[in-house]
Design an enzyme around this catalytic site. Structure first.
Site, PDB file in Angstrom:
ATOM      1  N   LYS A 121       0.829  -1.200   0.000  1.00  0.00           N
ATOM      2  CA  LYS A 121       0.000   0.000   0.000  1.00  0.00           C
ATOM      3  C   LYS A 121       0.866   1.253   0.000  1.00  0.00           C
ATOM      4  O   LYS A 121       0.653   2.175  -0.802  1.00  0.00           O
ATOM      5  CB  LYS A 121      -0.921   0.007   1.215  1.00  0.00           C
ATOM      6  CG  LYS A 121      -1.892   1.190   1.231  1.00  0.00           C
ATOM      7  CD  LYS A 121      -2.427   1.465   2.611  1.00  0.00           C
ATOM      8  CE  LYS A 121      -1.409   2.184   3.460  1.00  0.00           C
ATOM      9  NZ  LYS A 121      -1.926   2.636   4.767  1.00  0.00           N
ATOM     10  N   ASP A 139      -6.281   1.252   1.027  1.00  0.00           N
ATOM     11  CA  ASP A 139      -6.335   1.355   2.478  1.00  0.00           C
ATOM     12  C   ASP A 139      -7.754   1.040   2.928  1.00  0.00           C
ATOM     13  O   ASP A 139      -8.576   0.555   2.143  1.00  0.00           O
ATOM     14  CB  ASP A 139      -5.894   2.744   2.941  1.00  0.00           C
ATOM     15  CG  ASP A 139      -6.872   3.842   2.527  1.00  0.00           C
ATOM     16  OD1 ASP A 139      -7.847   3.556   1.790  1.00  0.00           O
ATOM     17  OD2 ASP A 139      -6.667   4.992   2.940  1.00  0.00           O
TER      18      ASP A 139
END
Length: 228
Positions: A121, A139
């Site tokens: 991420k 996220d």
């Protein structure tokens, strides 16, 4: 409504109404961004922006950060979530940037993930924001909103599965912007508890709204929104 139709409605709305989204993290260069993104894990951008000036005053470049210990860094970040782990990550990140990358932040997802505290991420955020690469960082906001809107199938139960499902239908040149659209919509409108459906501009194609709000109203049953 088919999934491609939902994507088309999503992209049409945001390209018309929010054509140039930006990260809310304050940064001036790739080094500052990667430090901020590491700190932002399970922490608000607002809090990260508050502590970054003092941190950067003491460690303005990867060279200074690389010579620091976790004990040096901890007092400057103690007000954020998981400061002990993040202090260790930043100290290791600074050293590895110097030893392996000449103090420069790498531009590939694979190389970025070699850095302490940098998962997929975080790597996706960096290459997307700094290098404008077609990377979709997933996220909690992106995960939640993409499911609620019906952009991804229910079977997409991991961040990687959601990432793959999203990039399948979003043109590459718009992926970096779409990442911000999903995050900001989740941060301010499609919040985790009591989503603000009454002011959401996407309810005409939102699967969650059709199921939990409009559907409940039609049957006279309490909606999930009213019960949260």
């Amino acid at each position: 409504m088919t999934r491609p139709e939902r994507f088309r409605r999503f992209l049409d709305y945001f390209t018309s109404n929010f054509p140039e989204p930006k990260t809310e993290l304050a940064y001036r260069n790739p080094y500052e961004l990667i430090v901020a993104v590491v700190l932002s894990a399970q922490c608000t951008d607002k809090r990260v922006n508050q502590i970054m000036p003092a941190l950067l005053e003491q460690f303005p470049t990867a060279a200074e950060l690389g010579s620091a210990t976790a004990e040096d860094i901890f007092p400057l970040i103690r007000s954020i979530s998981y400061p002990n782990n993040k202090a260790k990550h930043l100290a290791g990140l600074g050293r590895l940037l110097l030893e392996e990358f000449g103090g420069e932040v790498p531009s590939s997802i694979e190389e970025l993930q070699l850095l302490p505290g940098v998962g997929r991420k975080t790597a996706n955020v960096v290459v997307s924001v700094i290098y404008n690469q077609p990377a979709m960082a997933v996220d909690t906001h992106v995960f939640r909103v993409s499911h609620r809107l019906g952009l991804v199938p229910k079977a997409a139960t991991t961040p990687l599965a959601v990432e793959k499902a999203l990039v399948r239908y979003i043109p590459q040149e718009i992926i970096p912007k779409s990442h911000h659209w999903l995050i900001l919509h989740g941060r301010y409108i499609c919040v985790a508890r009591s989503p603000k459906c009454s002011i959401c501009p996407l309810t005409d194609f939102c699967a969650y709204y059709a199921r939990e709000v409009a559907g409940a109203t039609a049957t006279g049953k309490p909606s999930a929104k009213s019960q949260s």
